[in-house]
Enzyme design. Structure first.
Site, PDB file in Angstrom:
ATOM      1  N   SER A  61     -28.773  44.419   2.969  1.00  0.00           N
ATOM      2  CA  SER A  61     -28.473  45.266   1.830  1.00  0.00           C
ATOM      3  C   SER A  61     -27.074  45.846   1.968  1.00  0.00           C
ATOM      4  O   SER A  61     -26.112  45.116   2.156  1.00  0.00           O
ATOM      5  CB  SER A  61     -29.549  46.349   1.694  1.00  0.00           C
ATOM      6  OG  SER A  61     -29.450  47.003   0.461  1.00  0.00           O
ATOM      7  N   LYS A 113     -23.499  43.939   3.294  1.00  0.00           N
ATOM      8  CA  LYS A 113     -22.107  44.014   2.858  1.00  0.00           C
ATOM      9  C   LYS A 113     -21.208  44.280   4.068  1.00  0.00           C
ATOM     10  O   LYS A 113     -20.163  43.661   4.253  1.00  0.00           O
ATOM     11  CB  LYS A 113     -21.911  45.145   1.850  1.00  0.00           C
ATOM     12  CG  LYS A 113     -22.772  45.149   0.609  1.00  0.00           C
ATOM     13  CD  LYS A 113     -22.417  46.383  -0.241  1.00  0.00           C
ATOM     14  CE  LYS A 113     -23.522  46.782  -1.191  1.00  0.00           C
ATOM     15  NZ  LYS A 113     -23.771  45.814  -2.228  1.00  0.00           N
ATOM     16  N   GLN A 129     -26.345  43.744 -10.184  1.00  0.00           N
ATOM     17  CA  GLN A 129     -25.703  45.050 -10.171  1.00  0.00           C
ATOM     18  C   GLN A 129     -24.250  44.914 -10.621  1.00  0.00           C
ATOM     19  O   GLN A 129     -23.477  44.166 -10.033  1.00  0.00           O
ATOM     20  CB  GLN A 129     -25.737  45.685  -8.776  1.00  0.00           C
ATOM     21  CG  GLN A 129     -25.122  47.078  -8.766  1.00  0.00           C
ATOM     22  CD  GLN A 129     -25.129  47.736  -7.394  1.00  0.00           C
ATOM     23  OE1 GLN A 129     -25.166  47.045  -6.379  1.00  0.00           O
ATOM     24  NE2 GLN A 129     -25.089  49.053  -7.352  1.00  0.00           N
ATOM     25  N   GLU A 154     -21.523  53.744  -6.774  1.00  0.00           N
ATOM     26  CA  GLU A 154     -22.715  54.191  -6.052  1.00  0.00           C
ATOM     27  C   GLU A 154     -22.367  54.839  -4.721  1.00  0.00           C
ATOM     28  O   GLU A 154     -22.897  55.883  -4.349  1.00  0.00           O
ATOM     29  CB  GLU A 154     -23.664  53.011  -5.808  1.00  0.00           C
ATOM     30  CG  GLU A 154     -24.942  53.422  -5.095  1.00  0.00           C
ATOM     31  CD  GLU A 154     -25.914  52.273  -4.922  1.00  0.00           C
ATOM     32  OE1 GLU A 154     -26.835  52.421  -4.086  1.00  0.00           O
ATOM     33  OE2 GLU A 154     -25.767  51.238  -5.594  1.00  0.00           O
ATOM     34  N   TRP A 207     -31.037  42.122  -9.179  1.00  0.00           N
ATOM     35  CA  TRP A 207     -30.016  43.097  -8.813  1.00  0.00           C
ATOM     36  C   TRP A 207     -29.123  42.602  -7.667  1.00  0.00           C
ATOM     37  O   TRP A 207     -27.961  42.992  -7.545  1.00  0.00           O
ATOM     38  CB  TRP A 207     -30.721  44.395  -8.415  1.00  0.00           C
ATOM     39  CG  TRP A 207     -29.859  45.607  -8.247  1.00  0.00           C
ATOM     40  CD1 TRP A 207     -29.494  46.193  -7.083  1.00  0.00           C
ATOM     41  CD2 TRP A 207     -29.297  46.424  -9.282  1.00  0.00           C
ATOM     42  NE1 TRP A 207     -28.743  47.316  -7.305  1.00  0.00           N
ATOM     43  CE2 TRP A 207     -28.605  47.482  -8.654  1.00  0.00           C
ATOM     44  CE3 TRP A 207     -29.321  46.368 -10.669  1.00  0.00           C
ATOM     45  CZ2 TRP A 207     -27.928  48.475  -9.370  1.00  0.00           C
ATOM     46  CZ3 TRP A 207     -28.647  47.350 -11.384  1.00  0.00           C
ATOM     47  CH2 TRP A 207     -27.963  48.384 -10.739  1.00  0.00           C
ATOM     48  N   HIS A 250     -37.493  43.110  -0.416  1.00  0.00           N
ATOM     49  CA  HIS A 250     -36.121  43.365   0.017  1.00  0.00           C
ATOM     50  C   HIS A 250     -36.069  43.652   1.519  1.00  0.00           C
ATOM     51  O   HIS A 250     -36.812  44.466   2.043  1.00  0.00           O
ATOM     52  CB  HIS A 250     -35.566  44.559  -0.762  1.00  0.00           C
ATOM     53  CG  HIS A 250     -34.122  44.851  -0.483  1.00  0.00           C
ATOM     54  ND1 HIS A 250     -33.164  43.877  -0.393  1.00  0.00           N
ATOM     55  CD2 HIS A 250     -33.476  46.029  -0.286  1.00  0.00           C
ATOM     56  CE1 HIS A 250     -31.988  44.431  -0.156  1.00  0.00           C
ATOM     57  NE2 HIS A 250     -32.155  45.744  -0.081  1.00  0.00           N
TER      58      HIS A 250
END
Length: 626
Positions: free
Chosen positions: A236, A240, A278, A286, A330, A367
């Site tokens: 998640s 990144k 997203q 965010e 997403w 997820h």
């Protein structure tokens, strides 16, 4: 990216077969096998490349398709594999300026400790200091072990990592770049050093933190964890981060981002057209993941001079295993497959097509779940890139419902890169390496020039700590046949090697090794060494910690501890010190990161293990410290 959901419901030798542009359902498109490529010995191998002036944001044209990763800033295309070194540096500079913010080079001082349970990192730069730590979880065996840095502590299959033979380093990125802070008041160790209003996003800050962990591993001597065999993973938001870590430090041998979504692997240009993904504006707002400069591209990513396929290429030809989830819109898995397919073209051009895997063909839609489909390739990647065993060949296993079509996203073709552009011959190894003028904190090196058919352009200076073991790491460069190394620790042994480089980027074999021991420091008036027996058994014992305290009134720049082993006892190992044995007398000297002690300060990371005759209960005696 997915974090808003996570908080709620889910909370060089090949011109290969081209990857298929559109893939069948859960189909596997295999790449030609490629040998594992060792991670580079430096954080950024292209730091010496001459990069033309970067464009200004206001002058960037709109380019709807993925920019050609093989075209240089001057408009010419690279023609040889060695050209990629400096083309990668151009991509890095563009990515820093427009996407992530600058990731600074190694600070002026990085010290720390490595134990079997943890790592400490202490950084000083321009009068500012910061510290953070990470946990260590070792697999079975004697080591030293390769290690995988796990960002954030969830989503990674740590059991599978350890079963493959690698240690797990548990890294809390939020200690280095905190989420939930405004862009003009960023917090964490990185921003303590570089300022709370730094324009660098926290993904690059997290990457900086992992680089500093590797610095400490390099200094540690390699008795527990190998600094030349490090991987990184995370899921998640931490996926990144793992992606950026691997792209910006060439010492990372294996990069494994999981479900990284917008702001991660997913191609910026493709996200706008992927239903349910997203939006870039959401990913930017965010959290301060991306650099401040990215704000002007959230609605116009086609103006970016780079995209994430080129960031994938920054990792090439090192190992890359991208894991994705096609069940959550997403997460932008289709856009991620576009970036992976585009980046795979760079791997192919470099003759390393088998070193990249993209895998989104999974059944479980939860997820950041540990998926059975990934377990075997995960372990095979670790074996290939961190343990140098096995012959795993990467492939593209893309879910049919999230399959990108690279043909729609490029108007460039993958070149056939030569092996050197007419210069494939490396320089000869420098000879006659010698050291002179060694003081308590420095030494002067000199050597006889190497020769090359097109001319030597410079030399890399490599250093390892201790009389044996450890990992040689680049500590400097020289355009002449001499180099002065400073900032060393008193009473410490170092080994040096030198290699030459020519204009084509070819590097020579390393020279012979020269060893020096720095002079003792001007102590601080005295010190003590107090042993603690951590555990003992019938045939041995462990002393941990051996607490060393500066009892003087001024700072110490180095220490030496001696003690006597009982008759029949034999030293079996030690850590966080350079150890020599003469008969039954043991001498332990500080290593690079633990020689400095302020008045009254102590260190408790030094220890050792001893074997003894069965039933003998005697212990060492006569501890002295100087």
């Amino acid at each position: 990216m997915i974090t808003s959901l996570a908080r709620s419901t889910i909370g060089f030798r090949m011109v290969a077969l081209a990857l298929a542009a559109t893939l069948a359902a859960a189909g596997a498109v295999a790449a030609t096998p490629a040998p594992a490529v060792a991670a580079d010995g430096s954080e950024n191998e292209g730091a010496d490349c001459q990069v033309p002036g970067l464009p200004d944001a206001g002058s960037l044209p709109t380019v709807s398709r993925l920019p050609d990763p093989f075209t240089k800033l001057n408009g010419t295309r690279i023609t040889t594999k060695s050209d990629w070194r400096c083309r990668r540096e151009e991509i890095k500079r563009l990515a820093e300026k427009f996407v992530y913010g600058e990731k600074p080079a190694k600070p002026s001082s990085v010290t720390g400790t490595v134990s079997r349970t943890g790592i400490t990192v202490n950084v000083s730069h321009n009068g500012r200091t910061a510290s953070f730590s990470a946990g260590v979880d070792l697999p079975s065996g004697t080591g030293p072990f390769p290690a995988v840095v796990v960002l954030g502590g969830f989503g990674a299959d740590t059991a599978a990592i350890k079963a493959a033979g690698a240690a797990v380093i548990t890294y809390d990125p939020l200690a280095v770049g905190r989420e939930g802070t405004p862009r003009n008041n960023k917090q964490g160790a990185f921003y303590t050093i570089y300022g709370a209003n730094s324009s660098t996003g926290i993904l690059a800050a997290w990457a900086w933190g992992v680089s500093r962990i590797i610095d400490v591993l390099e200094q540690s001597g390699g008795s527990i964890l190998r600094s030349d065999a490090t991987g990184v993973t995370g899921c998640s938001r931490y996926g990144k981060g793992a992606f950026v870590v691997g792209a910006f430090d060439q010492r990372i041998a294996l990069t494994m981002p999981i479900e990284s979504g917008s702001g991660g692997v997913a191609a910026f240009r493709a996200i706008q057209g992927e239903s349910g993904a997203q939006p870039l504006s959401s990913a930017y707002s965010e959290q301060p993941w991306l650099g401040d400069a990215f704000s002007s591209f959230t609605g116009s990513p086609a103006r970016l001079p780079v995209d994430t396929h080129s960031v994938v290429g920054m990792i090439a030809p090192r190992g890359l295993f991208i894991m994705d989830n096609p069940h959550i819109d997403w997460l932008a898995a289709r856009s991620a497959s576009v970036a992976a397919l585009g980046g795979a073209e760079i791997y192919k051009a470099l003759g390393a097509g088998g070193n990249i895997t993209y895998w989104s063909a999974v059944q479980d839609g939860t997820h950041c779940a540990s998926r059975s489909e990934w377990r075997t390739p995960l372990q095979q990647n670790i074996q290939k890139f961190l343990l140098n065993t096995g012959s795993y060949t990467g492939s593209m296993r893309i879910a049919a419902n999230k399959s990108g079509n690279l043909a729609e996203w490029r108007d460039w073709q993958t070149p056939t890169l030569g092996d050197g552009g007419g210069d494939t011959t490396p320089p000869t190894a420098p000879t006659g390496l010698a050291a002179s003028g060694t003081t308590s904190t420095g030494t002067s090196l000199s050597w006889t020039a190497a020769t090359d058919d097109t001319g030597v352009t410079g030399y890399d200076v490599l250093r390892a700590t201790g009389a044996s073991g450890g990992t040689f790491a680049q500590v400097g460069t020289s355009a002449t046949t001499s180099y002065a190394d400073t900032g060393l620790t008193p009473a410490t042994t170092y080994r040096y090697q030198v290699r030459a480089r020519d204009a084509a980027g070819n590097t020579s074999p390393v020279s012979g090794t020269v060893q020096v021991t720095t002079q003792p420091g001007s102590g601080g008036g005295g010190c003590t060494a107090v042993p603690t027996v951590q555990t003992q058994w019938s045939t041995g014992y462990v002393v941990q910690p051996l607490t060393i305290t500066n009892t003087g009134t001024s700072a110490m720049n180095g220490w030496t501890v001696t003690f006597a082993l009982p008759a029949g006892h034999q030293l079996a190992g030690s850590w966080n010190g350079t150890t020599t044995v003469s008969g039954q007398t043991v001498t332990i000297r500080n290593v690079a990161h633990n020689g400095a002690l302020a008045p009254g300060a102590s260190i408790g990371s030094v220890g050792f293990q001893v074997n003894r005759p069965s039933g003998d209960t005697a212990l060492p005696s006569g501890y002295t410290c100087a």
